[in-house]
Motif scaffolding. Structure first.
Motif, mmCIF file in Angstrom:
data_model
loop_
_atom_site.group_PDB
_atom_site.id
_atom_site.type_symbol
_atom_site.label_atom_id
_atom_site.label_comp_id
_atom_site.label_asym_id
_atom_site.label_seq_id
_atom_site.Cartn_x
_atom_site.Cartn_y
_atom_site.Cartn_z
ATOM 1 N N THR A 412 0.839 -1.201 0.000
ATOM 2 C CA THR A 412 0.000 0.000 0.000
ATOM 3 C C THR A 412 0.872 1.248 0.000
ATOM 4 N N GLU A 413 0.307 2.347 -0.460
ATOM 5 C CA GLU A 413 1.064 3.586 -0.583
ATOM 6 C C GLU A 413 1.500 4.121 0.774
ATOM 7 N N GLN A 414 0.605 4.064 1.780
ATOM 8 C CA GLN A 414 0.941 4.597 3.099
ATOM 9 C C GLN A 414 2.067 3.805 3.763
ATOM 10 N N SER A 415 2.028 2.477 3.644
ATOM 11 C CA SER A 415 3.089 1.676 4.250
ATOM 12 C C SER A 415 4.431 1.926 3.555
ATOM 13 N N LEU A 417 5.375 4.785 2.080
ATOM 14 C CA LEU A 417 5.865 6.094 2.507
ATOM 15 C C LEU A 417 6.364 6.066 3.948
ATOM 16 N N SER A 418 5.699 5.339 4.825
ATOM 17 C CA SER A 418 6.149 5.241 6.215
ATOM 18 C C SER A 418 7.505 4.563 6.303
#
Length: 538
Positions: A412-415, A417-418
């Motif tokens: 996923t995009e959020q994971s 970026l994190s």
């Protein structure tokens, strides 16, 4: 259908022999003609009993296509069940090929057995699936894949060793000697058909004085089983050369070398060699015709001479239901066809000079001994595997992807970026403020502050100039000129730019400086061509 047993039982002791009813002149004595006809039919049926074919092949070598092509030429065009052939978990495959030609003497279908691979547990099932006492009625096909030439030798060692082990463990006493004698008779009685011969005639019709076996002929076959080596996908030979980066004469030389090696091995086993290709449908028809010829045609005994009775000739003629009136072919690379009994060492050498059949034969014998683990003999000689690796590069084609591959799930995009943020925070060199500090320390020009006019390069130039003996005086003059006020708006400095010049350098001050240098040089004894007036100051 086999009626030979029942007919013999009802005939009783008075049954005349089919040979005794014919005198040495080949004329019927007129007695027992009915019995001769009945018993002759029984003998023919005995020779046309059920036969077996074993196909030995690794996976993805073209076995399914070969079976479908062999069954395609049947009179009763029964569709080949490819789904059963491709079923997973199959321990031993079995098919039947109808070979009835429509004559009054019906012929049972040909039984085909094939293990999926060379795994020992699968090969053990072959002897259990075959009918009892059926070795003499069995022929073997070994399939090699032309798209995998690097594995041909290892596969031949595996299959030929298994054939020796299988026949030794399942044959009756004296059966293998009879089979080998029959194979030798077939080789010695073989006569190549004439080029104009297009129809079959009686096989072995001209039994006469036999020539001895040639060099390297039938030296490794101790069982007499008819063996046919089939090289599939021969139409892809050039494609294999492209994959290994070989084209032209280099690859053709290796192709001929492979053919010579295979022919040398076939000669040692009394085997035949066939190339098949989907682009050459005739290759499958010739292979089918030859298999039936070898299974159903009985060669004359080795002791047959020119004085042999015509009764024996008549019996062998009756059994020749499947003649093979085709000549050998070694010129077409995708349609090579070599019947058993045709080849010799001399013919092998004709294909390409520099080949040594004796060396290849000895190397293959050493390979067989090592494969079987025979420690009693000297195993220090060269092997065929070593010669093969030096000539044939490793190539693998048609590697099928596994159906059990797990699907790839994207992150996923959020994971993502994190995770990248954590990496940036842990790296001290990734601080963006450090790059700004470094850039500010290396600025040269008006943005560098009040010390922007301290040019060390100018001082070095002043010290190197000719005729300048008083550099201290020039430094003081340069400092004095920089403090002058050339305009009404105030002195020129990086913080007080000239009017209308924006943030440009004080060009007028520099002009005055260099004019002063020229004036000093003129005072030192070097006259100037054009005197320069000093700049007026207010």
């Amino acid at each position: 259908m086999n009626i030979s047993t029942s007919t013999s039982a009802t005939a009783g002791p008075s049954r005349p022999s089919p040979i005794s009813s014919i005198n040495r002149n080949g004329q019927d004595e007129g007695k027992g003609s009915l019995w001769n006809e009945i018993l002759g039919s029984a003998d023919r049926q005995k020779g046309l009993g059920r036969k077996n074919l074993i196909i030995l092949s690794e996976r993805h070598h073209g076995r399914t296509n070969l079976l479908s092509q062999l069954n395609l030429n049947s009179k009763k065009k029964k569709p080949f069940k490819q789904s059963r052939n491709g079923k997973k978990g199959l321990a031993l495959g079995y098919e039947v090929i109808d070979i009835s030609d429509g004559d009054e003497d019906s012929v049972p279908p040909l039984s085909v057995f094939y293990p999926p691979s060379s795994h020992p547990s699968l090969l053990k099932l072959v002897s259990k699936a075959l009918p009892p006492n059926s070795i003499s009625d069995t022929a073997v096909i070994i399939i090699l894949d032309w798209t995998k030439p690097s594995s041909m030798v290892q596969e031949l060692l595996t299959w030929l060793s298994w054939i020796d082990e299988w026949t030794t463990g399942n044959a009756k006493r004296g059966e293998l000697d009879e089979l080998k004698e029959k194979l030798q008779s077939h080789i010695q009685h073989y006569t190549e058909p004439l080029p104009t011969q297009s129809t079959g005639t009686a096989s072995y019709a001209n039994a006469g004085a036999l020539l001895p076996l040639g060099q390297g002929n039938l030296t490794l076959n101790s069982h007499g089983i008819p063996i046919t080596i089939v090289c599939t996908k021969a139409d892809l030979i050039d494609s294999v050369g492209d994959e290994v980066g070989m084209k032209g004469g280099g690859w053709e030389e290796r192709i001929d070398w492979i053919q010579q090696v295979l022919r040398t091995i076939c000669l040692a086993y009394g085997a035949s060699l066939f190339y098949t290709a989907p682009t050459q449908p005739t290759t499958y028809k010739l292979l089918r015709s030859y298999l039936l010829h070898r299974l159903y045609t009985i060669p004359p005994p080795l002791g047959a001479t020119a004085t042999t009775t015509s009764a024996d000739q008549t019996l062998h003629t009756a059994l020749a239901r499947f003649p093979f009136p085709h000549r050998a072919n070694v010129l077409d690379r995708d349609a090579v066809m070599l019947p058993s009994g045709w080849d010799t060492w001399g013919k092998i050498n004709v294909l390409r000079e520099g080949f040594d059949p004796a060396r290849i034969g000895k190397a293959f014998e050493n390979s067989l001994k090592r494969f079987k683990g025979d420690e009693e003999d000297d195993l220090q000689g060269e092997t065929l595997e070593g010669l093969w690796e030096g000539m044939i590069p490793l190539v693998e084609r048609n590697i099928r992807p596994s159906n059990t591959t797990q699907p790839i799930i994207p992150e996923t995009e959020q994971s993502f970026l994190s995770r990248q943020l954590e990496l940036l925070l842990k790296d001290p060199n990734r601080d963006p403020r450090a790059s700004f500090r470094h850039a500010a320390a290396t600025v040269v020009g008006p943005m560098s502050g009040s010390e922007g006019l301290n040019l060390p390069g100018v001082e070095k130039a002043l010290g190197d100039m000719e005729g300048l003996e008083k550099s201290e005086e020039l430094k003081e003059k340069f400092a004095r000129l920089s403090r002058k006020e050339p305009s009404k708006n105030g002195p020129l400095s990086p913080t007080n730019p000239v009017p209308g010049g924006g943030n440009a350098m004080p060009n007028e001050a520099l002009h005055n400086f260099f004019q002063g240098l020229l004036a000093n040089r003129s005072k030192g004894g070097t006259p100037s061509a054009t005197p320069v007036k000093p700049t007026e100051t207010k």
